[in-house]
Design a protein around this motif. Structure first.
Motif, PDB file in Angstrom:
ATOM      1  N   LYS A   1       0.829  -1.208   0.000  1.00 30.18           N
ATOM      2  CA  LYS A   1       0.000   0.000   0.000  1.00 30.18           C
ATOM      3  C   LYS A   1       0.864   1.259   0.000  1.00 30.18           C
ATOM      4  O   LYS A   1       0.578   2.230  -0.712  1.00 30.18           O
ATOM      5  CB  LYS A   1      -0.926   0.010   1.225  1.00 30.18           C
ATOM      6  CG  LYS A   1      -1.842   1.234   1.255  1.00 30.18           C
ATOM      7  CD  LYS A   1      -2.750   1.242   2.475  1.00 30.18           C
ATOM      8  CE  LYS A   1      -3.645   2.489   2.464  1.00 30.18           C
ATOM      9  NZ  LYS A   1      -4.533   2.553   3.642  1.00 30.18           N
TER      10      LYS A   1
ATOM     11  N   ARG B   1     -10.269   2.187  -3.631  1.00 26.82           N
ATOM     12  CA  ARG B   1     -11.224   1.733  -4.643  1.00 26.82           C
ATOM     13  C   ARG B   1     -10.887   2.227  -6.053  1.00 26.82           C
ATOM     14  O   ARG B   1     -11.756   2.319  -6.911  1.00 26.82           O
ATOM     15  CB  ARG B   1     -12.658   2.157  -4.282  1.00 26.82           C
ATOM     16  CG  ARG B   1     -13.206   1.527  -3.019  1.00 26.82           C
ATOM     17  CD  ARG B   1     -13.457   0.050  -3.162  1.00 26.82           C
ATOM     18  NE  ARG B   1     -14.496  -0.263  -4.126  1.00 26.82           N
ATOM     19  CZ  ARG B   1     -14.627  -1.452  -4.737  1.00 26.82           C
ATOM     20  NH1 ARG B   1     -13.759  -2.412  -4.498  1.00 26.82           N
ATOM     21  NH2 ARG B   1     -15.599  -1.667  -5.591  1.00 26.82           N
TER      22      ARG B   1
ATOM     23  N   LEU C   1      -8.117   0.875  -7.812  1.00 24.94           N
ATOM     24  CA  LEU C   1      -7.337  -0.144  -8.499  1.00 24.94           C
ATOM     25  C   LEU C   1      -8.194  -1.338  -8.906  1.00 24.94           C
ATOM     26  O   LEU C   1      -9.112  -1.738  -8.193  1.00 24.94           O
ATOM     27  CB  LEU C   1      -6.205  -0.653  -7.604  1.00 24.94           C
ATOM     28  CG  LEU C   1      -5.026   0.284  -7.342  1.00 24.94           C
ATOM     29  CD1 LEU C   1      -4.019  -0.403  -6.445  1.00 24.94           C
ATOM     30  CD2 LEU C   1      -4.370   0.723  -8.634  1.00 24.94           C
ATOM     31  N   SER C   2      -7.865  -1.907 -10.051  1.00 24.29           N
ATOM     32  CA  SER C   2      -8.474  -3.158 -10.483  1.00 24.29           C
ATOM     33  C   SER C   2      -7.394  -3.968 -11.173  1.00 24.29           C
ATOM     34  O   SER C   2      -6.461  -3.418 -11.758  1.00 24.29           O
ATOM     35  CB  SER C   2      -9.636  -2.905 -11.450  1.00 24.29           C
ATOM     36  OG  SER C   2      -9.172  -2.250 -12.618  1.00 24.29           O
ATOM     37  N   THR C   3      -7.494  -5.292 -11.093  1.00 25.84           N
ATOM     38  CA  THR C   3      -6.488  -6.142 -11.715  1.00 25.84           C
ATOM     39  C   THR C   3      -7.114  -7.424 -12.218  1.00 25.84           C
ATOM     40  O   THR C   3      -8.168  -7.854 -11.733  1.00 25.84           O
ATOM     41  CB  THR C   3      -5.342  -6.457 -10.740  1.00 25.84           C
ATOM     42  OG1 THR C   3      -4.287  -7.123 -11.443  1.00 25.84           O
ATOM     43  CG2 THR C   3      -5.811  -7.357  -9.603  1.00 25.84           C
TER      44      THR C   3
ATOM     45  N   SER D   1      -5.420  -5.919  -1.340  1.00 26.18           N
ATOM     46  CA  SER D   1      -6.755  -5.497  -1.785  1.00 26.18           C
ATOM     47  C   SER D   1      -7.686  -5.217  -0.613  1.00 26.18           C
ATOM     48  O   SER D   1      -8.612  -4.403  -0.715  1.00 26.18           O
ATOM     49  CB  SER D   1      -7.371  -6.564  -2.684  1.00 26.18           C
ATOM     50  OG  SER D   1      -7.543  -7.782  -1.975  1.00 26.18           O
TER      51      SER D   1
ATOM     52  N   CYS E   1      -6.922  -1.621   0.467  1.00 28.81           N
ATOM     53  CA  CYS E   1      -7.195  -0.544  -0.493  1.00 28.81           C
ATOM     54  C   CYS E   1      -8.524  -0.668  -1.219  1.00 28.81           C
ATOM     55  O   CYS E   1      -8.898   0.218  -1.976  1.00 28.81           O
ATOM     56  CB  CYS E   1      -6.068  -0.479  -1.515  1.00 28.81           C
ATOM     57  SG  CYS E   1      -4.464  -0.104  -0.784  1.00 28.81           S
TER      58      CYS E   1
ATOM     59  N   ASP F   1      -9.315  -2.911  -3.585  1.00 32.91           N
ATOM     60  CA  ASP F   1      -9.116  -3.205  -5.004  1.00 32.91           C
ATOM     61  C   ASP F   1     -10.196  -4.149  -5.527  1.00 32.91           C
ATOM     62  O   ASP F   1     -10.731  -4.974  -4.789  1.00 32.91           O
ATOM     63  CB  ASP F   1      -7.758  -3.888  -5.226  1.00 32.91           C
ATOM     64  CG  ASP F   1      -6.598  -3.086  -4.668  1.00 32.91           C
ATOM     65  OD1 ASP F   1      -6.783  -1.879  -4.441  1.00 32.91           O
ATOM     66  OD2 ASP F   1      -5.524  -3.652  -4.464  1.00 32.91           O
TER      67      ASP F   1
ATOM     68  N   LYS G   1      -6.500  -1.844 -14.217  1.00 30.17           N
ATOM     69  CA  LYS G   1      -5.587  -0.728 -13.942  1.00 30.17           C
ATOM     70  C   LYS G   1      -4.130  -1.207 -13.923  1.00 30.17           C
ATOM     71  O   LYS G   1      -3.235  -0.526 -14.412  1.00 30.17           O
ATOM     72  CB  LYS G   1      -5.942  -0.105 -12.588  1.00 30.17           C
ATOM     73  CG  LYS G   1      -5.240   1.200 -12.276  1.00 30.17           C
ATOM     74  CD  LYS G   1      -5.951   2.368 -12.878  1.00 30.17           C
ATOM     75  CE  LYS G   1      -5.363   3.688 -12.406  1.00 30.17           C
ATOM     76  NZ  LYS G   1      -6.001   4.847 -13.062  1.00 30.17           N
TER      77      LYS G   1
END
Length: 650
Positions: free
Chosen positions: A230, A238, A240-242, A261, A264, A266, A294
């Motif tokens: 982090k 909220r 980030l996405s993977t 995640s 954060c 994610d 992202k």
């Protein structure tokens, strides 16, 4: 109850991270999987609640005691995470295994870990079924997929009875719900007993240098490393996405994806594996464009496959496109410099136009195919600097991280978010909350630029190796973990890893040198070398074991109308020797001969492990006879190489 939750919120445990995330983000989507209806998400609240039901099932139905070990072998999916979180809430220990393991490897890990239960899926059912046949005991089973007559019949062959010692995921959730209705505080009471020093995971090493070891990781190891991630990539919550392609048992994915995640918020998408684990590589590019993540976490082998596909497609384009692409890449690399120091204005002016033409006409289209990902973090193995520059020149930020399972795993990483925190070819600066030292052979701490063993201190360091006190004593000295990697820290505070201390070349005079640097140089110089390892076990000279880039060779054969393997060998040999013209490496370490072993080294032969690393000792053992020939009779060794080329291409 309220007091317990307040206490839980302040604990450094995975269960606390999950609780806090569920409170904070509730019904917001957390983990996605691909279904016939499209992408379907489980929310933070869903994961929290389902994992509690699994915990109740483990405690109340399976009757497993605290610290019981539970094998988890399945592809990445929400149920995987819910099962592991449930294991932890029950006070038990998760033993996650790679879906790529062989049956004997699975058997070893079940037996060595003393596992009392195995959680598996349709994709791993065949291997698990065969492994269970070889056990003297019958661990209880939890199947992550739906029940069917076929599955019941296969399990019955092993003497299992549905509802007695084998269960299905949905049924386990129902049983857990019934148990909690009767004893509402069962799971909460279990969670309250968990401390940050409790072992929550035993993660087996890949065993590249011997038998795998069970790394005992505590809650505080993971929570510390989640905080490390982090701090390194401090995006807004909220944001980030993977898309997950790495196996969820992989230390890199385990910590940075699953636990980061929770801090954060994610969003995590799992690559579609409904048609089997082999389908993931095929589905990954498709899912990339569907999800547009992202960021990505990858190992170098996957990034290399991307590069090969891009290069192959460009070669099929008209000559003008190929020319613009090459000029654009070269211009982009010059504009990047080393990623840390400012590039001279003259360099910027000379390369601005060719780069921007290529970017507008070609690079933007490539980025779109790759899902317009903002950045990629690569770990798990050494990243070729040239490959890193290649992707950054394309406009895809590729950063290198470094760590190992025993340290939670992150030790250092480059980041593009903090000024002066990225330098190509390095693994970045030491991460926050981690203490790292470079220790020389005499035990003293290395100065700037001096090489030594990379050693780590802090709350992310493991407790030790399960049932292996000798290995624990060797690795941990006064709480300091010797990674077994050799490296140095430069004047700007960046770490460079040069190789493994155990994977060394030893000359006939007893001098030592790391092979990885040379191997990377040769791969960069050669047009035909695909994989390579060097060997010099106190012999007069060094030799190389290699596999050939078959596509590149086929193009050369076609272009030059080659009809004889001897002529092809002459071209490959000249290409291989071109390395010596540009290297500053001492001649004793420059390979005097190379052995073409055949087709690409893969997991099937055990030459590549589940984390895509080369297993050096197995390759050397397999080709020991040819190595001895290369040391004693170069002409015969040459004939053997020509024979391999004849078999492969003629």
């Amino acid at each position: 109850m309220t007091n317990m939750l307040n206490t839980l919120s302040n604990k450094r445990t995975i269960t606390a991270l999950l609780h806090n995330a569920a409170v904070k983000w509730g019904d917001q989507p957390y983990m996605y999987k691909k279904t016939d209806k499209g992408w379907v998400a489980d929310s933070f609240k869903d994961v929290d609640e389902k994992s509690s039901l699994i915990a109740a099932f483990i405690i109340g139905k399976l009757k497993l005691q605290r610290e019981s070990k539970i094998i988890l072998i399945a592809e990445g999916r929400p149920e995987w995470v819910e099962a592991e979180d449930g294991i932890m809430k029950a006070g038990c220990i998760s033993v996650p295994l790679s879906v790529k393991l062989t049956i004997p490897e699975i058997v070893f890990r079940i037996q060595h870990s003393d596992a009392e239960a195995v959680i598996f899926s349709s994709n791993t059912a065949v291997k698990t079924h065969e492994a269970l046949k070889q056990l003297d005991v019958k661990p209880k089973l939890l199947f992550l997929d739906e029940q069917s007559a076929f599955k019941d019949a296969k399990i019955k062959e092993l003497g299992y009875t549905n509802g007695e010692n084998v269960f299905y995921f949905d049924d386990a959730l129902s049983v857990g719900k019934s148990i909690l209705e009767q004893t509402p505080n069962l799971v909460n009471d279990s969670i309250e007993q968990i401390t940050e020093n409790d072992i929550c995971v035993i993660s087996y090493t890949s065993g590249t240098s011997g038998n795998p070891k069970g790394v005992m990781l505590m809650h505080k190891n993971y929570t510390t490393n989640a905080q490390v991630a982090k701090n390194l990539f401090n995006f807004e919550e909220r944001s980030l996405s993977t898309l997950v392609i790495l196996p969820t048992d992989h230390a890199f994915a385990h910590s940075v994806l699953l636990y980061h995640s929770l801090l954060c918020g994610d969003s995590i998408y799992f690559t579609d594996a409904r048609k089997g684990n082999a389908s993931m590589l095929k589905n990954f590019p498709i899912n990339l464009q569907e999800v547009n993540p992202k960021f990505l976490l990858l190992v170098p082998a996957i990034l290399k496959s991307f590069q090969k596909k891009i290069t192959s497609q460009i070669k099929q384009k008209p000559a003008i496109i190929q020319y613009m692409f090459e000029k654009g890449i070269n211009a982009g690399i010059k504009l990047l410099g080393d990623g840390y120091h400012d590039v001279p204005l003259s360099t910027k002016l000379m390369n601005y136009i060719p780069y921007n033409i290529a970017d507008a006409l070609i690079f933007k289209k490539i980025r779109k195919i790759l899902g317009n990902v903002d950045f990629i973090v690569v770990g798990g193995a050494a990243l070729d600097k040239n490959m890193q520059l290649y992707f950054n020149a394309l406009g895809i930020t590729v950063l290198q991280g470094y760590g190992m399972t025993e340290t939670g795993p992150v030790i250092s990483a480059c980041t593009h978010l903090i000024p002066k925190s990225n330098k190509f070819g390095t693994v970045g600066k030491v991460a926050p909350l981690v203490e790292c030292k470079i220790i020389k052979e005499d035990g003293s701490e290395a100065k700037c630029g001096e090489r030594g063993d990379i050693c780590v201190l802090g709350d992310s360091v493991m407790k030790g190796y399960y049932k292996n006190e000798e290995a624990t004593r060797e690795a941990l000295i006064n709480g300091m973990m010797n990674t077994g990697d050799v490296g140095f820290m430069d004047e700007d505070g960046f770490i460079t890893v040069v190789g493994r201390s155990k994977a060394i070349l030893v000359s006939s005079e007893g001098e030592k040198h790391s092979p990885e640097e040379i191997e990377t140089e040769i791969q960069n110089e050669s047009n035909y070398i695909n994989q390579i390892i060097l060997s010099n076990n106190e012999n007069p000279y060094t030799i190389a074991l290699v596999t050939i880039d078959e596509e590149a060779v086929k193009q050369t054969i076609k272009k030059n109308k080659i009809t004889k393997p001897e002529d092809l060998y002459a071209i490959i040999e000249k290409d291989f020797q071109s390395y010596t013209a540009n290297t500053k490496t001492n001649v004793m370490w420059q390979p005097a001969h190379f052995i073409i072993t055949g087709t690409e080294w893969t997991e099937k032969e055990g030459f590549i492990n589940s984390t895509m690393k080369i297993v050096r000792n197995k390759i050397k053992e397999a080709f020991d006879e040819r190595m001895q020939t290369a040391f004693t009779d170069k002409n015969k060794a040459k004939e053997e190489n020509i024979g391999v080329l004849k078999e492969l291409f003629f």
